[in-house]
Scaffold this motif. Sequence first.
Motif, PDB file in Angstrom:
ATOM      1  N   LEU A  29      -2.266 -18.846   6.451  1.00  0.00           N
ATOM      2  CA  LEU A  29      -2.174 -18.138   5.176  1.00  0.00           C
ATOM      3  C   LEU A  29      -0.722 -18.080   4.725  1.00  0.00           C
ATOM      4  O   LEU A  29       0.189 -17.853   5.532  1.00  0.00           O
ATOM      5  CB  LEU A  29      -2.724 -16.714   5.329  1.00  0.00           C
ATOM      6  N   GLN A  30      -0.534 -18.275   3.434  1.00  0.00           N
ATOM      7  CA  GLN A  30       0.818 -18.247   2.873  1.00  0.00           C
ATOM      8  C   GLN A  30       1.155 -16.820   2.435  1.00  0.00           C
ATOM      9  O   GLN A  30       1.020 -16.450   1.280  1.00  0.00           O
ATOM     10  CB  GLN A  30       0.919 -19.232   1.707  1.00  0.00           C
ATOM     11  N   LEU A  31       1.571 -16.036   3.393  1.00  0.00           N
ATOM     12  CA  LEU A  31       1.913 -14.642   3.162  1.00  0.00           C
ATOM     13  C   LEU A  31       3.324 -14.365   3.654  1.00  0.00           C
ATOM     14  O   LEU A  31       3.844 -15.109   4.498  1.00  0.00           O
ATOM     15  CB  LEU A  31       0.936 -13.718   3.904  1.00  0.00           C
ATOM     16  N   PRO A  32       3.979 -13.320   3.139  1.00  0.00           N
ATOM     17  CA  PRO A  32       5.322 -12.989   3.639  1.00  0.00           C
ATOM     18  C   PRO A  32       5.303 -12.708   5.142  1.00  0.00           C
ATOM     19  O   PRO A  32       4.281 -12.284   5.692  1.00  0.00           O
ATOM     20  CB  PRO A  32       5.681 -11.723   2.842  1.00  0.00           C
ATOM     21  N   ALA A  33       6.418 -12.935   5.769  1.00  0.00           N
ATOM     22  CA  ALA A  33       6.532 -12.685   7.206  1.00  0.00           C
ATOM     23  C   ALA A  33       6.234 -11.221   7.511  1.00  0.00           C
ATOM     24  O   ALA A  33       6.554 -10.328   6.724  1.00  0.00           O
ATOM     25  CB  ALA A  33       7.936 -13.052   7.687  1.00  0.00           C
ATOM     26  N   ALA A  34       5.625 -10.990   8.644  1.00  0.00           N
ATOM     27  CA  ALA A  34       5.276  -9.632   9.052  1.00  0.00           C
ATOM     28  C   ALA A  34       6.524  -8.772   9.175  1.00  0.00           C
ATOM     29  O   ALA A  34       7.566  -9.229   9.659  1.00  0.00           O
ATOM     30  CB  ALA A  34       4.520  -9.663  10.371  1.00  0.00           C
ATOM     31  N   GLN A  35       6.427  -7.534   8.739  1.00  0.00           N
ATOM     32  CA  GLN A  35       7.524  -6.588   8.832  1.00  0.00           C
ATOM     33  C   GLN A  35       7.183  -5.506   9.851  1.00  0.00           C
ATOM     34  O   GLN A  35       6.012  -5.185  10.059  1.00  0.00           O
ATOM     35  CB  GLN A  35       7.790  -5.934   7.483  1.00  0.00           C
ATOM     36  N   SER A  36       8.206  -4.940  10.449  1.00  0.00           N
ATOM     37  CA  SER A  36       7.978  -3.791  11.322  1.00  0.00           C
ATOM     38  C   SER A  36       7.541  -2.605  10.477  1.00  0.00           C
ATOM     39  O   SER A  36       7.669  -2.606   9.246  1.00  0.00           O
ATOM     40  CB  SER A  36       9.263  -3.440  12.075  1.00  0.00           C
ATOM     41  N   GLU A  37       7.029  -1.585  11.123  1.00  0.00           N
ATOM     42  CA  GLU A  37       6.615  -0.383  10.394  1.00  0.00           C
ATOM     43  C   GLU A  37       7.795   0.201   9.613  1.00  0.00           C
ATOM     44  O   GLU A  37       7.659   0.589   8.447  1.00  0.00           O
ATOM     45  CB  GLU A  37       6.047   0.649  11.367  1.00  0.00           C
ATOM     46  N   TYR A  38       8.939   0.262  10.262  1.00  0.00           N
ATOM     47  CA  TYR A  38      10.130   0.841   9.633  1.00  0.00           C
ATOM     48  C   TYR A  38      10.539   0.025   8.411  1.00  0.00           C
ATOM     49  O   TYR A  38      10.813   0.566   7.335  1.00  0.00           O
ATOM     50  CB  TYR A  38      11.260   0.872  10.662  1.00  0.00           C
ATOM     51  N   ALA A  39      10.551  -1.299   8.566  1.00  0.00           N
ATOM     52  CA  ALA A  39      10.977  -2.168   7.459  1.00  0.00           C
ATOM     53  C   ALA A  39       9.981  -2.119   6.311  1.00  0.00           C
ATOM     54  O   ALA A  39      10.359  -2.106   5.137  1.00  0.00           O
ATOM     55  CB  ALA A  39      11.146  -3.596   7.959  1.00  0.00           C
ATOM     56  N   ALA A  40       8.682  -2.099   6.620  1.00  0.00           N
ATOM     57  CA  ALA A  40       7.670  -2.064   5.553  1.00  0.00           C
ATOM     58  C   ALA A  40       7.748  -0.757   4.781  1.00  0.00           C
ATOM     59  O   ALA A  40       7.641  -0.742   3.546  1.00  0.00           O
ATOM     60  CB  ALA A  40       6.278  -2.242   6.153  1.00  0.00           C
ATOM     61  N   LEU A  41       7.963   0.351   5.480  1.00  0.00           N
ATOM     62  CA  LEU A  41       8.110   1.637   4.788  1.00  0.00           C
ATOM     63  C   LEU A  41       9.349   1.633   3.898  1.00  0.00           C
ATOM     64  O   LEU A  41       9.322   2.160   2.788  1.00  0.00           O
ATOM     65  CB  LEU A  41       8.198   2.783   5.805  1.00  0.00           C
ATOM     66  N   ASN A  96      -6.639   3.241  11.282  1.00  0.00           N
ATOM     67  CA  ASN A  96      -5.918   3.538  10.047  1.00  0.00           C
ATOM     68  C   ASN A  96      -4.548   4.050  10.468  1.00  0.00           C
ATOM     69  O   ASN A  96      -4.374   5.235  10.730  1.00  0.00           O
ATOM     70  CB  ASN A  96      -6.664   4.595   9.226  1.00  0.00           C
ATOM     71  N   ALA A  97      -3.600   3.139  10.562  1.00  0.00           N
ATOM     72  CA  ALA A  97      -2.313   3.450  11.178  1.00  0.00           C
ATOM     73  C   ALA A  97      -1.546   4.505  10.385  1.00  0.00           C
ATOM     74  O   ALA A  97      -1.595   4.551   9.159  1.00  0.00           O
ATOM     75  CB  ALA A  97      -1.476   2.178  11.299  1.00  0.00           C
ATOM     76  N   THR A  98      -0.830   5.341  11.114  1.00  0.00           N
ATOM     77  CA  THR A  98      -0.058   6.410  10.485  1.00  0.00           C
ATOM     78  C   THR A  98       0.925   5.864   9.470  1.00  0.00           C
ATOM     79  O   THR A  98       1.103   6.419   8.380  1.00  0.00           O
ATOM     80  CB  THR A  98       0.696   7.208  11.564  1.00  0.00           C
ATOM     81  N   SER A  99       1.567   4.742   9.798  1.00  0.00           N
ATOM     82  CA  SER A  99       2.555   4.171   8.871  1.00  0.00           C
ATOM     83  C   SER A  99       1.903   3.700   7.585  1.00  0.00           C
ATOM     84  O   SER A  99       2.557   3.630   6.538  1.00  0.00           O
ATOM     85  CB  SER A  99       3.299   3.016   9.538  1.00  0.00           C
ATOM     86  N   GLU A 100       0.614   3.349   7.641  1.00  0.00           N
ATOM     87  CA  GLU A 100      -0.109   2.971   6.426  1.00  0.00           C
ATOM     88  C   GLU A 100      -0.429   4.184   5.571  1.00  0.00           C
ATOM     89  O   GLU A 100      -0.491   4.105   4.339  1.00  0.00           O
ATOM     90  CB  GLU A 100      -1.416   2.254   6.801  1.00  0.00           C
ATOM     91  N   MET A 101      -0.628   5.314   6.214  1.00  0.00           N
ATOM     92  CA  MET A 101      -1.067   6.519   5.508  1.00  0.00           C
ATOM     93  C   MET A 101       0.090   7.315   4.897  1.00  0.00           C
ATOM     94  O   MET A 101      -0.086   7.993   3.887  1.00  0.00           O
ATOM     95  CB  MET A 101      -1.845   7.427   6.463  1.00  0.00           C
ATOM     96  N   ILE A 102       1.260   7.234   5.493  1.00  0.00           N
ATOM     97  CA  ILE A 102       2.393   8.058   5.049  1.00  0.00           C
ATOM     98  C   ILE A 102       2.682   7.927   3.550  1.00  0.00           C
ATOM     99  O   ILE A 102       2.848   8.933   2.855  1.00  0.00           O
ATOM    100  CB  ILE A 102       3.648   7.741   5.892  1.00  0.00           C
ATOM    101  N   PRO A 103       2.731   6.716   2.985  1.00  0.00           N
ATOM    102  CA  PRO A 103       3.131   6.605   1.568  1.00  0.00           C
ATOM    103  C   PRO A 103       2.147   7.234   0.582  1.00  0.00           C
ATOM    104  O   PRO A 103       2.510   7.486  -0.566  1.00  0.00           O
ATOM    105  CB  PRO A 103       3.226   5.089   1.342  1.00  0.00           C
ATOM    106  N   VAL A 104       0.913   7.481   1.010  1.00  0.00           N
ATOM    107  CA  VAL A 104      -0.074   8.072   0.107  1.00  0.00           C
ATOM    108  C   VAL A 104       0.431   9.400  -0.450  1.00  0.00           C
ATOM    109  O   VAL A 104       0.147   9.761  -1.592  1.00  0.00           O
ATOM    110  CB  VAL A 104      -1.421   8.270   0.834  1.00  0.00           C
ATOM    111  N   THR A 105       1.199  10.129   0.335  1.00  0.00           N
ATOM    112  CA  THR A 105       1.650  11.460  -0.086  1.00  0.00           C
ATOM    113  C   THR A 105       3.051  11.464  -0.693  1.00  0.00           C
ATOM    114  O   THR A 105       3.598  12.529  -0.971  1.00  0.00           O
ATOM    115  CB  THR A 105       1.607  12.438   1.112  1.00  0.00           C
ATOM    116  N   TRP A 106       3.619  10.295  -0.905  1.00  0.00           N
ATOM    117  CA  TRP A 106       4.925  10.256  -1.571  1.00  0.00           C
ATOM    118  C   TRP A 106       4.769  10.673  -3.031  1.00  0.00           C
ATOM    119  O   TRP A 106       3.854  10.217  -3.744  1.00  0.00           O
ATOM    120  CB  TRP A 106       5.529   8.858  -1.510  1.00  0.00           C
ATOM    121  N   THR A 107       5.690  11.473  -3.487  1.00  0.00           N
ATOM    122  CA  THR A 107       5.658  11.955  -4.865  1.00  0.00           C
ATOM    123  C   THR A 107       5.664  10.816  -5.871  1.00  0.00           C
ATOM    124  O   THR A 107       4.989  10.878  -6.901  1.00  0.00           O
ATOM    125  CB  THR A 107       6.879  12.868  -5.116  1.00  0.00           C
TER     126      THR A 107
END
Length: 968
Positions: free
Chosen positions: A68-80, A525-536
Motif C-alpha cells: 500500500l502506498q501510505l506514509p511511513a508509520a509514525q510513533s505514537e508521540y510523532a503521530a500525536l 482502541n489505543a489510548t493514543s488514538e482516543m486522546i485527540p477526540v477531546t482536544w478543544t
Amino acid sequence: MVASVPVPQSSPEQTLGAKAQRSDNFAKRHIGPNTEDIQQMLGVLEIADLDTLIDQTVPQGIRLHQALQLPAAQSEYAALARLKQLATKNQVFRSFIGMGYYDCITPPVIARNILENPGWYTAYTPYQPEIAQGRLEALLNFQTVIIDLTGLEIANASLLDEATAAAEAMSLSYGVAKNKANAYFVSRECHPQTIDVLQTRALPLGIKIIVGDHQNFDFDQPIFGAVLQYPASDGTIYDYRAFIAKAHAEGALVTVAADILSLTLLTPPGEFGADIAVGSSQRFGIPLGFGGPHAAYLATKEEYKRQVPGRIVGLSKDIHGQPALRLALQTREQHIRREKATSNICTAQVLLAVMASMYAVYHGPKGLKAIAENIHQLTVILATGLQRFGYTVSSEYFFDTLRVELGTQNQESILAAATARNINLRVFDTNAVGISLDETTTPEDLIDLWQIFAQTDDLPFSLEELKQPSSHLLLPRTSKYLTHPIFNRYHSETELLRYLHQLETKDLSLTTSMIPLGSCTMKLNATSEMIPVTWTEFGKIHPFAPPSQTQGYQILFQQLESWLSEITGFAGISLQPNAGSQGEYAGLLVIRQYHESRNEAHRNVCLIPTSAHGTNPASAVMCGMKVVGVACDDQGNIDLDDLKVKAQKYSRELAALMVTYPSTHGVFEEGIQEICAVIHNHGGQVYMDGANMNAQVGICRPGDFGADVCHLNLHKTFCIPHGGGGPGMGPIGVAPHLVPFLPGHSVVKMGGKQGIGAVAAAPWGSASILVISWMYIAMMGADGLTEATKVAILNANYIAQRLKSYYPVLYQGKNGLVAHECILDLRSLKKSANIEIDDIAKRLIDYGFHAPTVSWPVAGTIMVEPTESESLAELDRFCDALIAIRQEIAVIESGKMDAEDNLLKNAPHTAASLITGEWHHPYAREQAAYPAPWTRENKFWPAVGRIDAAFGDRNFVCSCLPMEAYSS
C-alpha cells in the motif's frame, strides 16, 4: 474538555531522533501475538509462515501484489504531534450559529469517567444483557429523560442525529397513518439539514415532500404526516395546537422536532398533541465536534412501540425474580424482519446517550431548569439591547435564538465585525442574522455582541440597566419532570463518581477480556488514538463554521480520504455516513442515482445472498428496491448457478448485488470476481458490505476485483470503538463512474456534481471521531496494517484449529482454512444434551467472557472473531473456556448431570445466588463460580442471573422504576 495526557508540541522531524525511534513501533503494541507466538500458532496449523497462510486463504486472483502506498508509520508521540499541528489550523470561534448545534459544558466527572474511560467506550452492544446492566441502566435513564421532557409515553435508546431521527419519524408515520396519502408536510421553519435529509429519504420511497408555512397550509392535499420545529430554526416559538388538530382530523400523524433543553421551560410536545417527538441530546454535555457524534432521540405513544426504530431498553426479571434490564421487543429489529424492516438503524449512539443521561442525572431537574432559565434571560437581555439600537427582533416569543433584521445596516459589515472578535453568527439569505445563545454564554459575550451591532465599543447603556427579569416564552411548562430519585440524588461529584463506577463494574468491556464477536471486530482502541477526540480544536467547532476556520479538519479529511482510497482501491470517498447502516443506504442511493442518470430508473431489483447482514435488505427496501434472495451452497458460498439464474431473470431490472467479502460465513469465496462479472454483464452494480474489511487491508482491495461501491465500518476495521452500541462511522468508497453521485449537503457545498442529497445532518458525519482512524492508519503504516490483517486471519484459524475437534467448524475455504472469523456448529448439542446456544453463551460469562455472535448467520451456531489485537495467552484462555464447557456438556450427555439442573442451564451464576439460601444443585458452588484458574485471580461477576426475555415483552416498561421501587 482537555486531554488527560500531555500532548507533544514538537514537530514530526524533531520526534524522529534516537529517543523517538526507540519509543517504538506502534504496530507491535497493537498486534497481540509476538514473533514467537506467531511461530507457535503457525506450528499448530502446520504452516511455515504467515505469507503461506495468506496464500492458502485468499484467492490468488484478487491478491494485491504491491505494498500500500501510505506514509511511513509514525510513533505514537510523532503521530500525536503531527495531528496537533493539524488541529492548530482550526480556529475555535465562539459559536452563535445554532441550527440544532450548541456549545455546552461537559462536566469533567463525565468527560473523564465516561468519554475518556475504556470501561465505557470499549463495550459492545448489550445483546448479552446479564453483563451489560450498567449501560442498560444508563440508557433507561436516557429514555426516562426523553419521556419526561417530551411528555410522550415511550422513547428509544438513541438514534444517530436529529435529521435522520426526523426521517425515521416520517417512515413510522407512513407505516401507521390511517389514511392512504403519500405526501408529507415539512415546515419551512425546520433546520435546513433536516429538510435535506427528509427529501433524500423520501425520494426513493415515492413520498412527496411539501415544504411550506404551517400557518397557511390548508390541507387541500392529503398528507400522512407532518414535522414541525419547536422552537423554530430562527428561534420563534409557535403554538402548534390548531395545526395538529387539523392534521389529526385528516388522519395524519404530527412529529415535533424539539430542542431538549427548551422543554424544561416550554410545554412538552406530548401535552399539545404531538404523536412523535424527535431531536438531539447534544446540548446535554456533548461537544460540538464539528457535527458529531451526538445522540438523537425519538419518543412516541406506546401504541406505536412495535414500529419504533432503533433499540428500546426495557425492564424484565432474572431467573431469581430480581429486576433486570434488556433490549426489549427485539422482533422489531432488521436482523429478524430483514426485507420487511422499516429501518436499518442498527447503530445507535450509546456512549453519547449515556453521557447525556448522566448530564441530566448530575444537574437534576432544578439544575437543568436553571441552565435553561439563564440562557433565556440572557437572550431576553440581548434582544432588549439590540432593540435599543433600532434593530428588529423577528419574534416576540423565543427561547435562546434571535433572528435580527438588519434594516439599513449591511450584513457583510456585521459579519466582518463579528469575525474580528472571533464570533460566528448565522447568516440568512435576506439581510438578517441569527444569534443562538447556549450554556457557555456569559454577560461579557452580550457586551461583545452589542458592540458588534452598534459598530462601536461605547455602549449607551450598561448590562445592569437591562437586567429586568421577563419571559418571552409562549406556552410555558407547568408539568413536573425528572421526579425519579435517580435524578435527585447524584448532584455532588463524589456521589456521581461512585454511581458511574458502580454502573461500569456491571459491564464487561475490552478492559475485562476479549469480546470474540464475529463480524464485529472488537479490536484494541489505543489510548493514543482516543486522546485527540477531546482536544478543544476538534471538539468546540460548529459543523457550519466557515471553511476558513476549519483548515485542520479539511486537511485531515483529505488525508483520510486519500488513505482509504488507497486501502480500498476506490476513486472517491464520502465521509458523511455516520453509521455502517447509513453507509449501506448511501451506497445504494448512489447506485440508484447512477442508473437514473442513464435513463434506467426501472432498475430496482437488488440481489442479496440469504446469508447477508440483516441491514442489507432493510437498506435496499429504504432505497425503493425490490429484494430478491440468492441461495448459498453447502460450503456457505453464494450459489453461482442461482445467482446466474436470478441475474438473467431480472436482467432488465437488475440494480445491484449486495455482497459481504469475505463472506458472512467467514471464508474468502473463490468466485468473487466471477460473481461481480455476472452482475456487470447484466447492467447491475456491485455493492460490497465492508463489515469484513479487517480481513482485506493490505491483502486485497474491493475496488480491484469488481466492487463498485463499499462502505467501511471505521468502528470495526479502523479502530473507532463501539461505545456500547455506538458511535460508528460508515463512509463509502466508490469507483470512478460513481464519484459524481456522492452525497451533497444543503448547508455546505460538497459531494458530486449529480450527488444524492444529505444522508446525515452534518456534512462530514461524526467528524470528531475521524481522528481515531487517522491516528490508527498514521501509526500502523502500510506494513503494520498488512501485518494486522495477516494476524487477524492467523488468530481465527488458530481458534478454529484448537476447537474443531470439540465444535465442528461449519464453513471453510478450499484449503480447510477460514478468513478472520469462524463459525462453530453447536446444533447437535440440542439433541445430545438438551443444550441450547444461549446456555453456552451464558456459561461463558462464568468464565469471564462475552459470548461470540450467537445464532447468526446460521441458527444454532456461534461466530468467533478474535481480531489481531488479542494475545496468544488470551486466545488460549478463550479456547480453554470453550473446551471446558464442552466437557461440562459431555457430563450431561453421559447422564451423570441432570439435563435441566446443570452448570449451563443455570448460568450465569451471580455472587448472590451462590451465597444466599440453600444450595440444591447437583454441582458444587465452586464449580459454578470458579470454573477456570484465571477466574480465581480476576473474577467478573454478572450483576443479574439469566434474564426472562419474554416476561419483559409481556410487561413492557421502558422508563425508570416508579418511586416505590426505590424505597429500600
